[in-house]
Design a protein around this motif. Structure first.
Motif, PDB file in Angstrom:
ATOM      1  N   PHE A   2      -4.493  14.107   4.867  1.00 48.70           N
ATOM      2  CA  PHE A   2      -5.033  12.661   4.847  1.00 48.70           C
ATOM      3  C   PHE A   2      -4.473  12.197   6.289  1.00 48.70           C
ATOM      4  O   PHE A   2      -3.156  12.177   6.544  1.00 48.70           O
ATOM      5  CB  PHE A   2      -4.331  11.950   3.652  1.00 48.70           C
ATOM      6  N   SER A  35      -4.921   0.723  -4.961  1.00 47.50           N
ATOM      7  CA  SER A  35      -6.015   0.658  -3.956  1.00 47.50           C
ATOM      8  C   SER A  35      -7.171   0.988  -4.576  1.00 47.50           C
ATOM      9  O   SER A  35      -8.330   0.605  -4.484  1.00 47.50           O
ATOM     10  CB  SER A  35      -5.726   1.337  -2.602  1.00 47.50           C
ATOM     11  N   LYS A  36      -7.152   2.154  -5.169  1.00 49.12           N
ATOM     12  CA  LYS A  36      -8.323   2.843  -5.829  1.00 49.12           C
ATOM     13  C   LYS A  36      -8.558   2.737  -7.566  1.00 49.12           C
ATOM     14  O   LYS A  36      -9.680   3.004  -7.913  1.00 49.12           O
ATOM     15  CB  LYS A  36      -8.348   4.335  -5.652  1.00 49.12           C
ATOM     16  N   ARG A  71      -3.557  -4.604  -1.352  1.00 53.07           N
ATOM     17  CA  ARG A  71      -2.206  -3.778  -0.526  1.00 53.07           C
ATOM     18  C   ARG A  71      -0.930  -3.686  -1.427  1.00 53.07           C
ATOM     19  O   ARG A  71       0.024  -3.915  -1.197  1.00 53.07           O
ATOM     20  CB  ARG A  71      -1.684  -4.348   0.624  1.00 53.07           C
ATOM     21  N   SER A  92      -0.522   4.127  -5.942  1.00 53.82           N
ATOM     22  CA  SER A  92      -1.359   3.134  -5.357  1.00 53.82           C
ATOM     23  C   SER A  92      -2.150   2.184  -6.308  1.00 53.82           C
ATOM     24  O   SER A  92      -2.898   2.835  -7.273  1.00 53.82           O
ATOM     25  CB  SER A  92      -2.252   3.553  -4.323  1.00 53.82           C
ATOM     26  N   ASP A 138       1.771  12.445  -3.365  1.00 52.72           N
ATOM     27  CA  ASP A 138       0.846  11.235  -3.002  1.00 52.72           C
ATOM     28  C   ASP A 138      -0.227  11.361  -4.102  1.00 52.72           C
ATOM     29  O   ASP A 138      -0.876  12.284  -4.061  1.00 52.72           O
ATOM     30  CB  ASP A 138       0.287  11.327  -1.444  1.00 52.72           C
ATOM     31  N   PRO A 167      -2.988   8.776  -5.157  1.00 48.33           N
ATOM     32  CA  PRO A 167      -3.706   7.585  -5.451  1.00 48.33           C
ATOM     33  C   PRO A 167      -5.021   7.658  -6.062  1.00 48.33           C
ATOM     34  O   PRO A 167      -5.579   6.763  -6.396  1.00 48.33           O
ATOM     35  CB  PRO A 167      -3.995   7.353  -3.757  1.00 48.33           C
ATOM     36  N   TYR A 168      -5.514   8.958  -6.277  1.00 50.52           N
ATOM     37  CA  TYR A 168      -6.644   9.335  -7.079  1.00 50.52           C
ATOM     38  C   TYR A 168      -6.700   9.974  -8.212  1.00 50.52           C
ATOM     39  O   TYR A 168      -7.495  10.092  -8.856  1.00 50.52           O
ATOM     40  CB  TYR A 168      -7.612  10.351  -6.034  1.00 50.52           C
ATOM     41  N   GLY A 227       0.786  -1.177   0.142  1.00 46.77           N
ATOM     42  CA  GLY A 227       0.038   0.124  -0.007  1.00 46.77           C
ATOM     43  C   GLY A 227       0.885   1.143  -0.086  1.00 46.77           C
ATOM     44  O   GLY A 227       2.027   1.348   0.389  1.00 46.77           O
ATOM     45  N   ALA A 228       0.313   2.463  -0.682  1.00 46.91           N
ATOM     46  CA  ALA A 228       1.002   3.366  -0.662  1.00 46.91           C
ATOM     47  C   ALA A 228       1.366   4.105   0.965  1.00 46.91           C
ATOM     48  O   ALA A 228       2.482   4.507   1.076  1.00 46.91           O
ATOM     49  CB  ALA A 228       0.251   4.639  -1.366  1.00 46.91           C
ATOM     50  N   ASN A 229       0.519   3.762   1.823  1.00 45.64           N
ATOM     51  CA  ASN A 229       0.644   3.836   3.033  1.00 45.64           C
ATOM     52  C   ASN A 229       1.869   3.644   3.851  1.00 45.64           C
ATOM     53  O   ASN A 229       2.467   4.308   4.278  1.00 45.64           O
ATOM     54  CB  ASN A 229      -0.480   3.290   4.074  1.00 45.64           C
ATOM     55  N   ASN A 280      -7.231  14.326  -0.578  1.00 41.58           N
ATOM     56  CA  ASN A 280      -8.044  13.785   0.653  1.00 41.58           C
ATOM     57  C   ASN A 280      -7.988  14.693   1.760  1.00 41.58           C
ATOM     58  O   ASN A 280      -6.757  14.891   2.186  1.00 41.58           O
ATOM     59  CB  ASN A 280      -7.560  12.275   0.802  1.00 41.58           C
ATOM     60  N   ILE A 313      -1.026  16.247  -1.818  1.00 46.85           N
ATOM     61  CA  ILE A 313      -1.802  15.443  -2.559  1.00 46.85           C
ATOM     62  C   ILE A 313      -2.542  16.249  -3.565  1.00 46.85           C
ATOM     63  O   ILE A 313      -3.580  16.734  -3.252  1.00 46.85           O
ATOM     64  CB  ILE A 313      -2.886  14.485  -1.587  1.00 46.85           C
TER      65      ILE A 313
HETATM   66  C1  LIG Z   1      -4.250  10.407   0.290  1.00 41.60           C
HETATM   67  C2  LIG Z   1      -3.993   8.894   0.517  1.00 41.60           C
HETATM   68  N1  LIG Z   1      -2.757   8.637   0.309  1.00 41.60           N
HETATM   69  C3  LIG Z   1      -2.670   7.084   0.484  1.00 41.60           C
HETATM   70  C4  LIG Z   1      -3.691   6.304   0.922  1.00 41.60           C
HETATM   71  C5  LIG Z   1      -3.274   4.754   1.124  1.00 41.60           C
HETATM   72  O1  LIG Z   1      -3.676   4.089   0.073  1.00 41.60           O
HETATM   73  P1  LIG Z   1      -3.068   2.700   0.283  1.00 41.60           P
HETATM   74  O2  LIG Z   1      -4.439   1.710   0.192  1.00 41.60           O
HETATM   75  O3  LIG Z   1      -2.255   2.343  -1.290  1.00 41.60           O
HETATM   76  O4  LIG Z   1      -2.160   2.237   1.433  1.00 41.60           O
HETATM   77  C6  LIG Z   1      -4.915   6.820   0.897  1.00 41.60           C
HETATM   78  C7  LIG Z   1      -6.162   5.992   1.287  1.00 41.60           C
HETATM   79  O5  LIG Z   1      -7.257   6.305   1.462  1.00 41.60           O
HETATM   80  C8  LIG Z   1      -5.148   8.355   0.772  1.00 41.60           C
HETATM   81  O6  LIG Z   1      -6.436   8.768   0.494  1.00 41.60           O
END
Ligand SMILES: Cc1ncc(COP(=O)(O)O)c(C=O)c1O
Length: 398
Positions: A128, A238-239, A246, A236, A206, A208-209, A102-104, A178, A173
């Protein structure tokens, strides 16, 4: 037993995310959640992925079940680079890529690699919570800069850089932010790079969107404009595929990733091989852009539905918002009140979950008159119903 004395100082004052707390209450199946950041599960390619997973485990169990390399399965790295190339976020001469859980994780390990105790990080305010909390664990000071309708205030950023020594990086971001949903203009992206260069700080972008635009024109990533190797880029899957798999990645100058790779080795050795292999196969067999296009179309519809109902049910002139052009969030401000908490609680009584703005603030203790709505995860019917109930609460309390 009392455990407080055993905790490290850096975690003593940390609070969990109210969103996660809300998830616990949302075990109640009647609650309509506009609170989380979940993508639309109705579009998950479950059938395709289950067949792919089955085939991988039948035909190549050793690869899927054995340890892998820390920087990622090579073909998965190619997939990440392919996504990054779409937004010119990969410089083949200079950059490397590491697949992250995950980017997290990528954001956390970037912070771990860069921050000493007492260092400063400039963040959008609001931002975020996952990243803010990651930075907080490294005992740094967060310096918030206001988000305007076209992204972070550049006057605010310049002032903050001028007045503070010890800033290591700016976390941004820039696209469909976010929690605000806003996108930073091209002028501001260029200005941010110029300021980062002048004050010699790094940028953590960052994104992800970025793939989830449903109206308007794309804006180049900050990474694509970077000529100095100053930007670390977090991407990421994820989205655009599945958050449960992950899969995220960090792209940056190879000299930076050398350090981050060591931290990842310590952290989790590598990202699970099975989901990496599944993603590679999915991208080989199907056109992921077709799948993303379906998501974009659905999110455009859901966002329009949310706004239509906000216009219908919210008390006129008492709630302000910026209409997003993509992503999954809508940010609302109620200028006539100071604290949104009674609204959030009254919504929960009506079985609707929304997130108070304080959650995304640098100073989480300060009251906020803002709240975040998510339109990606609920159905169109539930969005309409939840916004109607939210409108009733706002009409009563504002
Ligand atoms: C701005 C931002 N960065 C990173 C993430 C984390 O993404 P990942 O699921 O890839 O860890 C999110 C997840 O909601 C997010 O909103």
């Amino acid at each position: 037993m009392e455990y407080t004395e055993f905790f490290a100082d850096r975690v003593k004052s940390m609070k969990g995310s109210a969103i996660r707390e809300m998830f616990k209450r949302m075990a109640d199946p009647e609650i309509i959640s506009l609170a989380g950041g979940n993508p639309a599960s109705e579009l998950f390619p479950g059938d395709e992925l289950s067949k792919i997973a089955g085939k991988i485990l039948m035909t190549n169990p050793t690869l899927a079940l054995q340890y892998g390399t820390t920087d990622g399965y090579p073909k998965m790295k190619d997939c990440a680079i392919a996504r990054a190339n779409k937004v010119n976020a990969y410089n083949a001469e200079r950059d490397a890529v590491i697949i992250m859980t995950g980017a997290n994780q990528g954001i956390d390990l970037t912070a771990k690699a860069l921050l000493n105790k007492g260092d400063k990080v400039i963040v959008e305010s609001p931002s975020f919570i996952g990243s803010l909390n990651a930075f907080r664990t490294y005992e740094c000071e967060l310096l918030g800069v206001t988000v305007e309708d076209d992204g972070m205030s550049m006057e605010g950023l310049e002032e903050t850089l001028k007045n503070n020594d010890g800033v290591k990086f700016i976390y941004t971001i820039p696209t469909f932010q976010n929690p605000t949903g806003v996108t930073m203009s091209l002028e501001k992206r260029k200005k941010m790079l110029e300021l980062a260069s002048r004050y010699n700080v790094m940028i953590l972008e960052d994104n992800p969107y970025g793939d989830l635009r449903f109206s308007g024109e794309d804006v180049p990533t900050i990474k694509s404009l970077d000529t100095e190797g100053r930007v670390i880029y977090a991407g990421s899957f994820s989205k655009i595929l599945s958050p449960g798999m992950r899969l995220g990645y960090i792209i940056a100058d190879a000299k930076i990733l050398e350090k981050i790779e060591i931290l990842k080795q310590v952290n989790d050795v590598h990202t699970p091989m099975l989901t990496q292999l599944m993603c590679v196969e999915f991208m080989k067999k199907y056109n992921i852009d077709d799948y993303i296009a379906k998501n974009r179309e659905l999110y455009g519809k859901k966002c329009a539905c949310m706004i239509e109902n906000m216009e219908k049910y919210f008390p006129a002139g008492k709630v302000k918002w910026v209409t997003p052009e993509g992503g999954i969030f809508l940010w609302c401000e109620c200028p006539t009140i100071k604290d949104i908490t009674p609204v959030v609680n009254a919504c929960l009584e009506k079985k609707v979950a929304i997130v108070p703005g304080s959650n995304f603030a640098v100073d989480m203790g300060a009251p906020s008159n803002m709240f975040r709505l998510n339109y990606s995860s609920a159905t169109l019917e539930n969005i309409a119903e939840a916004v109607k109930r939210l409108g009733e609460v706002l009409t009563e309390l504002l």
